[in-house]
Structures are given as C-alpha cells and as structure tokens.
Design a protein around this motif. Sequence first.
Motif: not given
Length: 106
Positions: A14-26, A28-36
Amino acid sequence: MPYLLLAIAIAAEIAATSLMKETDGFTRPLPTVACLLGYGIAFALLAQAIKSMPVGVAYAMWAGIGTAAIAAVGAMFLGEPLTAAKVGGIVLVIAGVVMLNLGGAH
C-alpha cells in the motif's frame, strides 16, 4: 505468524503503490527508490507468508485489502472521487476475500 507477515506485506505494498504517482514515471530518484523498496519488502514478506498458508487465501487478502486501502488512500489523500460504483466494487472484493478465507480453512 504468516498472517502478521502478510499484514506487513500488504502495508508495504500500500505504501509503495501510494508513492507511485510521486515517482513521476520513475523519473524522481527518491520516490522511485522508496516505491521499489516497498514493493521488494512486500513481495519478500508475501513469499514468506505463503510458506505457511494457502496461496489463494494469501493472494486474495493481499489483493482485496490492498485494493480497498488504495481506493481509500486515493480518496483521502490524492483527490480521487469515491463513487457509489467504487464503494460497491470494494464491498464485492471484500466479500470475495471473506468467502475465500471461509473456504480455505483447514
């Protein structure tokens, strides 16, 4: 113990999916790493949980609880509408998870 592992796995998903939008299509490095990282934790714990419980029950809970929670997160924090059709769908998903759990008892 498998249900605790599954609960933590669902929370991580749930946390990872919630961050998906913040990655901006992977892009943005920090949200991408947190999401993955969240997805990695989620799948690792799911794999551990299904060692001791039926995979169908575990996956139904994973998908059902995750779907309901993400719909709630979207409505509460991402400005997504929560329509009657969405609520009805969530109710049906939860009912399906309950039925699988009842049928999956040993």
